[in-house]
Design a protein around this motif. Structure first.
Motif, PDB file in Angstrom:
ATOM      1  N   LEU A 138       0.566  -1.033  -0.084  1.00  0.00           N
ATOM      2  CA  LEU A 138      -0.202   0.143   0.181  1.00  0.00           C
ATOM      3  C   LEU A 138       1.036   1.308   0.098  1.00  0.00           C
ATOM      4  CD1 LEU A 138      -2.493  -0.147   2.483  1.00  0.00           C
ATOM      5  CD2 LEU A 138      -3.299  -0.938   0.016  1.00  0.00           C
ATOM      6  N   ASP A 139       1.755   1.296   0.787  1.00  0.00           N
ATOM      7  CA  ASP A 139       3.056   2.201   0.998  1.00  0.00           C
ATOM      8  C   ASP A 139       3.492   2.643  -0.513  1.00  0.00           C
ATOM      9  OD1 ASP A 139       1.907   3.117   3.399  1.00  0.00           O
ATOM     10  OD2 ASP A 139       3.271   1.979   4.448  1.00  0.00           O
ATOM     11  N   GLN A 140       4.389   1.432  -0.445  1.00  0.00           N
ATOM     12  CA  GLN A 140       5.608   1.660  -1.272  1.00  0.00           C
ATOM     13  C   GLN A 140       4.655   1.047  -3.448  1.00  0.00           C
ATOM     14  OE1 GLN A 140       7.558  -1.747  -1.541  1.00  0.00           O
ATOM     15  NE2 GLN A 140       9.529  -0.908  -0.401  1.00  0.00           N
ATOM     16  N   GLN A 141       3.461   0.483  -3.731  1.00  0.00           N
ATOM     17  CA  GLN A 141       3.414   0.495  -4.538  1.00  0.00           C
ATOM     18  C   GLN A 141       1.589   0.713  -5.017  1.00  0.00           C
ATOM     19  OE1 GLN A 141       2.993  -3.332  -6.361  1.00  0.00           O
ATOM     20  NE2 GLN A 141       4.438  -3.488  -5.036  1.00  0.00           N
ATOM     21  N   VAL A 142       0.839   2.017  -3.727  1.00  0.00           N
ATOM     22  CA  VAL A 142       0.141   2.653  -4.297  1.00  0.00           C
ATOM     23  C   VAL A 142      -0.007   4.339  -3.712  1.00  0.00           C
ATOM     24  CG1 VAL A 142      -2.787   2.943  -3.656  1.00  0.00           C
ATOM     25  CG2 VAL A 142      -1.595   0.276  -3.923  1.00  0.00           C
ATOM     26  N   GLY A 143       0.431   4.632  -2.546  1.00  0.00           N
ATOM     27  CA  GLY A 143       0.629   5.858  -1.933  1.00  0.00           C
ATOM     28  C   GLY A 143      -0.470   6.245  -0.651  1.00  0.00           C
ATOM     29  N   ALA A 144      -1.044   6.726   0.392  1.00  0.00           N
ATOM     30  CA  ALA A 144      -1.696   6.546   0.968  1.00  0.00           C
ATOM     31  C   ALA A 144      -2.844   7.981   0.547  1.00  0.00           C
ATOM     32  CB  ALA A 144      -1.711   7.237   2.994  1.00  0.00           C
ATOM     33  N   GLU A 145      -1.751   9.224   0.414  1.00  0.00           N
ATOM     34  CA  GLU A 145      -2.260  10.400  -0.387  1.00  0.00           C
ATOM     35  C   GLU A 145      -3.007   9.719  -1.843  1.00  0.00           C
ATOM     36  OE1 GLU A 145       2.155   9.428  -2.625  1.00  0.00           O
ATOM     37  OE2 GLU A 145       1.017   8.679  -0.725  1.00  0.00           O
ATOM     38  N   ASN A 146      -2.651   8.599  -1.995  1.00  0.00           N
ATOM     39  CA  ASN A 146      -3.874   8.880  -3.753  1.00  0.00           C
ATOM     40  C   ASN A 146      -4.504   7.794  -3.268  1.00  0.00           C
ATOM     41  OD1 ASN A 146      -2.153  10.021  -5.162  1.00  0.00           O
ATOM     42  ND2 ASN A 146      -0.858   8.079  -5.122  1.00  0.00           N
ATOM     43  N   LEU A 147      -4.830   6.706  -1.849  1.00  0.00           N
ATOM     44  CA  LEU A 147      -5.744   6.044  -1.620  1.00  0.00           C
ATOM     45  C   LEU A 147      -6.931   6.473  -0.903  1.00  0.00           C
ATOM     46  CD1 LEU A 147      -5.527   3.186  -2.359  1.00  0.00           C
ATOM     47  CD2 LEU A 147      -4.884   2.752  -0.182  1.00  0.00           C
ATOM     48  N   ALA A 148      -8.808   6.268  -1.640  1.00  0.00           N
ATOM     49  CA  ALA A 148      -9.421   6.803  -0.941  1.00  0.00           C
ATOM     50  C   ALA A 148      -9.825   5.690  -0.496  1.00  0.00           C
ATOM     51  CB  ALA A 148     -10.408   6.448  -2.198  1.00  0.00           C
ATOM     52  N   CYS A 149      -9.767   4.031  -0.624  1.00  0.00           N
ATOM     53  CA  CYS A 149      -9.966   3.574   0.319  1.00  0.00           C
ATOM     54  C   CYS A 149      -9.755   1.727   0.424  1.00  0.00           C
ATOM     55  CB  CYS A 149     -12.012   3.119   0.099  1.00  0.00           C
ATOM     56  SG  CYS A 149     -12.447   3.008  -1.466  1.00  0.00           S
TER      57      CYS A 149
END
Length: 437
Positions: A211-222
């Motif tokens: 989640l941190d490395q491939q998506v990023g919390a700043e991009n993640l809605a849910c």
């Protein structure tokens, strides 16, 4: 277990070998009129159902370990529910809540707000299907956070619409040939104790790293997860996995959505599977067992999240239909009066009594589940399919699942009588032993 009152004999009765004359005629009509993609698994065409049995047009009476895929938890013709349906239908069958509202819609939302985990302020919206509930939960999370990305888990199943098909892991039969898929959906590793051997915190750390490395919390809605996975194999994550994922979401301003469509409404021995580790989701999606077979689903969440979409942006012509709402209120009352979550725990104990001794075989990978959502994972899908087919010949309907098709899943109605449950388990264990010998 205490028995209920039934209007059909609670007995297995095998009259024909495969299709009887009447079901065969109906099947010919299906082949001529219904799209090929809809191919039923049971040879008999059902004319009546009650408690733990399905009766077909040729008078075969099948023991039902499927309950319409965890839908008819209170039985397929529960009197409290059918009386409520008849009364509601006699008053009015539809008005569309967005146009001319009615009390039963409000009452179902009140019950969902009360029953779902957490004591925070909640609001709900009612829809038609589980997939529609998941789609709307994602829409709400995107509006609330202002972010777009969605994270789901290996082996997950969330529906057959374009977005939920993209969220679902399994290709065949759900996705093949149906692209292009929805964008910005990201899959992360699930905790699967029988295969990865990881403790909950270890499996969560692995998922969070992705989640941190491939998506990023700043991009993640849910983050959307089934607390106990359904079609993916009845996978129960290791203790500590769900709380760690939920905490990461809280720390990262990401909406944590529990897809309780199959695991909710008493199926796992509590009202919702999230409660097993005191996980409180931001949003919960419900369907299946909510209304005893009437089409109804719900999205329930923190009031500030649910109120983020503008007026008129949620809904649908049939969502929260008054007859379906009446059925839901009656079904919930049946759960409460008879403590059906407690009965699910009794069912689990009996199922484990039969299935756990089978783990001595090297061909049995795992016995797992909670309540009346139990499964046995076998060494391969071909053997599993043979067992399912043999059970049907014996008058027992079971379902299979899992990415590899090698899991037998058991979803009896919570109202099934004990003698019928045990008879079905006798058949299943005999067929498993025969197939593995």
């Amino acid at each position: 277990m205490k028995d209920f009152d039934y209007h059909l004999p609670q007995e297995r009765r095998v009259v024909t070998d495969g299709f009887g004359e009447k079901s065969a005629a109906l099947n010919s009509r299906r082949e001529a009129a219904v799209a090929r993609a809809l191919t039923p698994g049971l040879p008999g065409y059902v004319v009546a159902a009650d408690g733990g049995v399905l009766v077909d047009a040729d008078d075969n009476s099948y023991i039902d370990f499927a309950s319409g895929i965890a839908v008819t938890s209170v039985g397929a013709s529960n009197k409290r529910v059918t009386d409520a349906i008849a009364k509601a239908a006699a008053e009015f069958t539809h008005s569309c809540f967005m146009v001319s509202p009615y009390q039963s819609y409000v009452e179902v939302c009140e019950k969902l707000n009360q029953l779902t985990p957490g004591d925070h302020d909640k609001k709900s919206v009612l829809l038609n299907s589980g997939a529609e509930a998941v789609e709307n939960a994602v829409k709400i999370a995107r509006k609330y956070t202002g972010k777009n990305a969605v994270a789901v888990f290996d082996h997950g199943y969330h529906g057959r619409t374009n977005l939920t098909m993209s969220m679902t892991a399994k290709n065949k039969p759900y996705k093949t040939g149906f692209g292009s898929l929805a964008a910005d959906v990201h899959r992360v590793p699930m905790s699967y104790p029988a295969r990865d051997g990881l403790k909950g915190e270890e499996a969560a750390a692995r998922a969070i790293k992705v989640l941190d490395q491939q998506v990023g919390a700043e991009n993640l809605a849910c983050v959307v997860i089934e607390p106990v996975q359904g079609e993916g194999g009845f996978i129960v994550p290791a203790q500590g996995f769900l709380p760690a994922i939920a905490q990461w979401c809280r720390d990262s301003d990401v909406v944590f959505i529990a897809d309780e469509i199959q695991s909710g409404f008493g199926r796992t021995g509590q009202w919702f599977a999230s409660e097993d580790e005191q996980v409180v989701p931001d949003i919960v999606t419900t369907a299946k067992g909510i209304a005893a077979g009437m089409p109804l689903s719900g999205v329930t969440g923190r009031a500030e999240i649910m109120d983020s979409p503008i007026p008129g942006s949620l809904g649908g012509t049939y969502g929260g239909n008054p007859v379906a709402c009446a059925a839901a209120l009656a079904a919930i009352e049946e759960f409460e009066v008879h403590d059906l979550p407690g009965r699910a725990r009794e069912i689990e104990a009996i199922i484990r009594e039969y299935l756990e001794p089978l783990t001595e075989s090297e061909a049995v990978v795992d016995v797992r589940g909670r309540g009346a959502m139990m499964a046995i994972e076998l060494i391969n899908g071909e053997v599993t399919a043979e067992i399912a087919a043999a059970c049907k010949k014996q008058g027992l309907l079971i379902l299979t699942c899992g990415i590899d098709g090698n899991v037998v899943r058991l979803l009896p109605a919570l109202t099934i009588p004990e003698h019928l449950l045990r008879e079905g388990l006798d058949i299943l264990t005999t067929e498993i032993n025969t197939a593995l010998s």
